[in-house]
Design a protein around this motif. Structure first.
Motif, mmCIF file in Angstrom:
data_model
loop_
_atom_site.group_PDB
_atom_site.id
_atom_site.type_symbol
_atom_site.label_atom_id
_atom_site.label_comp_id
_atom_site.label_asym_id
_atom_site.label_seq_id
_atom_site.Cartn_x
_atom_site.Cartn_y
_atom_site.Cartn_z
ATOM 1 N N ALA A 250 49.543 20.912 101.099
ATOM 2 C CA ALA A 250 49.227 19.840 100.158
ATOM 3 C C ALA A 250 47.745 19.484 100.197
ATOM 4 O O ALA A 250 47.094 19.344 99.155
ATOM 5 C CB ALA A 250 50.078 18.601 100.456
ATOM 6 N N ASP A 251 47.185 19.353 101.399
ATOM 7 C CA ASP A 251 45.762 19.025 101.509
ATOM 8 C C ASP A 251 44.886 20.166 101.005
ATOM 9 O O ASP A 251 43.873 19.948 100.326
ATOM 10 C CB ASP A 251 45.399 18.701 102.958
ATOM 11 C CG ASP A 251 45.542 17.215 103.273
ATOM 12 O OD1 ASP A 251 46.218 16.507 102.499
ATOM 13 O OD2 ASP A 251 44.987 16.765 104.299
ATOM 14 N N LEU A 252 45.253 21.388 101.337
ATOM 15 C CA LEU A 252 44.431 22.520 100.910
ATOM 16 C C LEU A 252 44.535 22.754 99.401
ATOM 17 O O LEU A 252 43.610 23.299 98.798
ATOM 18 C CB LEU A 252 44.810 23.781 101.679
ATOM 19 C CG LEU A 252 44.391 23.794 103.155
ATOM 20 C CD1 LEU A 252 44.732 25.127 103.789
ATOM 21 C CD2 LEU A 252 42.910 23.487 103.330
ATOM 22 N N ALA A 253 45.637 22.350 98.799
ATOM 23 C CA ALA A 253 45.714 22.413 97.334
ATOM 24 C C ALA A 253 44.680 21.466 96.725
ATOM 25 O O ALA A 253 44.042 21.784 95.717
ATOM 26 C CB ALA A 253 47.118 22.068 96.857
ATOM 27 N N ARG A 254 44.504 20.304 97.337
ATOM 28 C CA ARG A 254 43.448 19.396 96.864
ATOM 29 C C ARG A 254 42.068 20.017 97.084
ATOM 30 O O ARG A 254 41.173 19.870 96.250
ATOM 31 C CB ARG A 254 43.542 18.045 97.595
ATOM 32 C CG ARG A 254 42.390 17.073 97.236
ATOM 33 C CD ARG A 254 42.440 16.702 95.763
ATOM 34 N NE ARG A 254 41.320 15.868 95.339
ATOM 35 C CZ ARG A 254 40.198 16.320 94.778
ATOM 36 N NH1 ARG A 254 40.020 17.637 94.600
ATOM 37 N NH2 ARG A 254 39.247 15.506 94.398
ATOM 38 N N TRP A 255 41.883 20.711 98.200
ATOM 39 C CA TRP A 255 40.609 21.391 98.460
ATOM 40 C C TRP A 255 40.407 22.534 97.470
ATOM 41 O O TRP A 255 39.284 22.805 97.044
ATOM 42 C CB TRP A 255 40.571 21.880 99.893
ATOM 43 C CG TRP A 255 39.219 22.258 100.410
ATOM 44 C CD1 TRP A 255 38.869 23.453 100.975
ATOM 45 C CD2 TRP A 255 38.027 21.450 100.459
ATOM 46 N NE1 TRP A 255 37.544 23.443 101.368
ATOM 47 C CE2 TRP A 255 37.002 22.215 101.058
ATOM 48 C CE3 TRP A 255 37.736 20.154 100.037
ATOM 49 C CZ2 TRP A 255 35.712 21.730 101.247
ATOM 50 C CZ3 TRP A 255 36.450 19.657 100.233
ATOM 51 C CH2 TRP A 255 35.458 20.452 100.820
ATOM 52 N N ALA A 256 41.482 23.199 97.074
ATOM 53 C CA ALA A 256 41.381 24.229 96.041
ATOM 54 C C ALA A 256 40.938 23.615 94.718
ATOM 55 O O ALA A 256 40.138 24.207 93.984
ATOM 56 C CB ALA A 256 42.717 24.952 95.876
ATOM 57 N N ALA A 257 41.443 22.424 94.391
ATOM 58 C CA ALA A 257 40.997 21.731 93.185
ATOM 59 C C ALA A 257 39.516 21.387 93.287
ATOM 60 O O ALA A 257 38.782 21.437 92.291
ATOM 61 C CB ALA A 257 41.832 20.474 92.969
ATOM 62 N N PHE A 258 39.063 21.043 94.484
ATOM 63 C CA PHE A 258 37.639 20.803 94.728
ATOM 64 C C PHE A 258 36.837 22.060 94.413
ATOM 65 O O PHE A 258 35.827 22.005 93.710
ATOM 66 C CB PHE A 258 37.455 20.391 96.190
ATOM 67 C CG PHE A 258 36.035 20.105 96.594
ATOM 68 C CD1 PHE A 258 35.564 18.804 96.638
ATOM 69 C CD2 PHE A 258 35.173 21.128 96.961
ATOM 70 C CE1 PHE A 258 34.253 18.528 97.020
ATOM 71 C CE2 PHE A 258 33.863 20.866 97.332
ATOM 72 C CZ PHE A 258 33.401 19.562 97.366
ATOM 73 N N VAL A 259 37.299 23.203 94.915
ATOM 74 C CA VAL A 259 36.599 24.471 94.658
ATOM 75 C C VAL A 259 36.479 24.720 93.162
ATOM 76 O O VAL A 259 35.454 25.205 92.664
ATOM 77 C CB VAL A 259 37.336 25.650 95.322
ATOM 78 C CG1 VAL A 259 36.612 26.971 95.044
ATOM 79 C CG2 VAL A 259 37.455 25.435 96.820
ATOM 80 N N ALA A 260 37.518 24.372 92.412
ATOM 81 C CA ALA A 260 37.526 24.595 90.969
ATOM 82 C C ALA A 260 36.640 23.615 90.218
ATOM 83 O O ALA A 260 36.420 23.788 89.017
ATOM 84 C CB ALA A 260 38.955 24.525 90.437
#
Length: 483
Positions: A250-260
């Motif tokens: 869940a947290d890394l999905a938010r970090w993936a959104a950050f990358v995007a």
């Protein structure tokens, strides 16, 4: 505090609309879980969790195996290894944006006294500093780490293995050094800076320095038998910026959104875009793997993925994002070997894109254009080469060649009436609008290249002038070759 847009978990089978933010459709979720189950079984992984980020949301997550007798889910912590480097890079970039340092600064300006103080911060971030891959002494990933004074004592003249900038050579040590750069500027530990500047603003509450329940334990799986061996879990000390962190799907999905690009105010989108650009590539016959400023940039088929892999004893992880599609994936496993993070995540992305292709955005007219924009759009000529300048919905200008050849770039407006190139040949260069005595636009000057409304327009200041004979069917002496 920015709104937390990533769902904590999305049950497989919950429906969603193709091309819209939200959960994937049930049949897509079933295929994603099938792919994760295949990886967990074939790799003999004690526990594997994975998730897909789409348009800033955790659109799907699933798990296989067991953690403490239960199925792992999007809230189960696992160690993420070198994905930690991406967080360290963002902290350094924030310092750059504040004017405290420059990527081109030599290390000595911020951490004096090392035997490689001439290496720049950008070179450390992009793994082209030439530093050795690991620390001196026992393997740092399996032994307790020293704090900075202890690590600094081990650095010697042999630490630099290659000439700075010569080649891509991955260096965990380099990111330990970058963590010290952050600590000295912030007056606190690397972890404290990360917690207050990045994790709390983005509400990454389950990304921590040490594991918190529920969390997976790290194992090695015997290569020839179905038995496991617990792996050591040590504090990396001064090497923590290279691989210490624990996190969840869940947290890394938010970090993936950050990358995007959904940076939540933590980092300038322009700076993030700069960090995602490949600054170095691995030596290979065909370019497939490169490195930006703290981010891996990978070519997988026709797709470019930005993110990072991670490994520590007993753990493997991956986070990769197709920025253009705002689509990414993450995976976490508690095994020393057996998982192919990039392959699994790339497959998860392909499943979603194939089964639920993005719907084209609905076109609507813009309310208004900046004054004078319509004077600039349309065809332009650099010599005989035709290009078109279009006004983007985002207020930018987009220059594209018409036919073969020509140079493409996007331009952002400046307060003084000039425009700055964002990419392509004209990245960082200035577009100036030329006007006649009556105020009408006569030409564009882009880094001394003059674009006119007609090929070699006599009314434009063409460098070198235009031959007085003008356009004819023969050369000035009657021949096509000037005879």
């Amino acid at each position: 505090m920015p709104q937390r847009r990533v769902l904590e978990s999305v049950p497989t089978g919950q429906s969603g609309q193709s091309g819209q933010p939200g959960p994937v459709r049930p049949e897509t979720g079933a295929e994603l879980l099938r792919r994760v189950a295949q990886e967990q079984s074939a790799g003999r992984i004690p526990a594997l969790t994975a998730g897909v980020m789409r348009d800033g949301m955790l659109a799907w997550s699933g798990g296989r195996g067991r953690v403490g007798g239960s199925r792992p889910d999007a809230d189960t912590q696992s160690r993420i290894g070198s994905i930690s480097k991406t967080f360290t890079a963002v902290l350094v970039a924030r310092l750059r944006d504040e004017g405290r340092l420059d990527f081109a600064d030599p290390l000595d300006r911020h951490v004096p006294g090392t035997p490689f103080g001439d290496r720049t911060l950008a070179q450390l971030l992009a793994h082209v500093s030439g530093l050795q891959a690991e620390t001196n002494g026992p393997w740092w990933e399996r032994t307790p780490g020293a704090e900075w004074p202890g690590l600094a004592e081990t650095l010697d003249g042999g630490t630099a293995r290659h000439r700075a900038g010569r080649r891509y050579h991955y260096s965990n040590l380099g990111f330990g050094v970058l963590g010290e750069v952050v600590a000295r500027h912030r007056g606190c530990s690397w972890w404290e800076a990360l917690r207050t500047e990045v994790l709390e603003p983005l509400e990454l509450r389950r990304t921590t320095y040490s594991p918190q329940q529920p969390h997976a334990s790290g194992f090695a799986v015997h290569p020839w038998a179905d038995v496991v061996l617990p792996e050591p879990d040590h504090d990396a000390g001064a090497m923590a910026p290279a691989g210490q962190l624990w996190s969840t799907v869940a947290d890394l999905a938010r970090w993936a959104a950050f990358v995007a690009g959904d940076t939540g105010g933590v980092l300038s989108p322009d700076t993030l875009a700069e960090m995602r650009e490949p600054h170095a590539v691995e030596q290979a016959p065909t370019w497939t793997a490169g490195y930006g400023l703290g981010w891996q940039v990978l070519r997988v088929g026709e797709r470019t993925l930005v993110g990072h892999g991670g490994s520590m004893p007993g753990f493997l992880a991956g986070l990769y994002v197709d920025v253009d599609q705002n689509l990414g994936g993450v995976c976490l496993a508690n095994t020393t070997s057996g998982l192919r993070p990039l392959g699994l995540v790339a497959d998860l992305i392909d499943v979603v894109e194939t089964r639920e292709p993005r719907m084209a955005p609905e076109w609507t007219p813009v309310p208004e254009l900046p004054e004078g924009t319509l004077d600039l759009v349309g065809p332009w000529y650099w010599g005989p080469m035709a290009s078109a300048l279009r006004a983007g919905r985002d207020g930018m200008l987009d220059l594209r060649p018409l036919g073969e050849g020509g140079r493409a770039s996007r331009f952002r407006p400046n307060a003084d009436g000039t425009w700055t190139g964002l990419d392509g040949y004209y990245a960082g260069e200035t577009l100036r609008v030329g006007r006649g005595p009556d105020g009408r636009v006569t030409h564009l000057d882009i880094a001394t290249f003059v674009y006119s409304r007609q090929p070699y327009d006599l009314g434009a200041p063409i460098p070198g002038g235009v031959h007085p004979a003008g356009w004819t069917g023969s050369g000035p002496n009657g021949g096509t070759d000037g005879e």
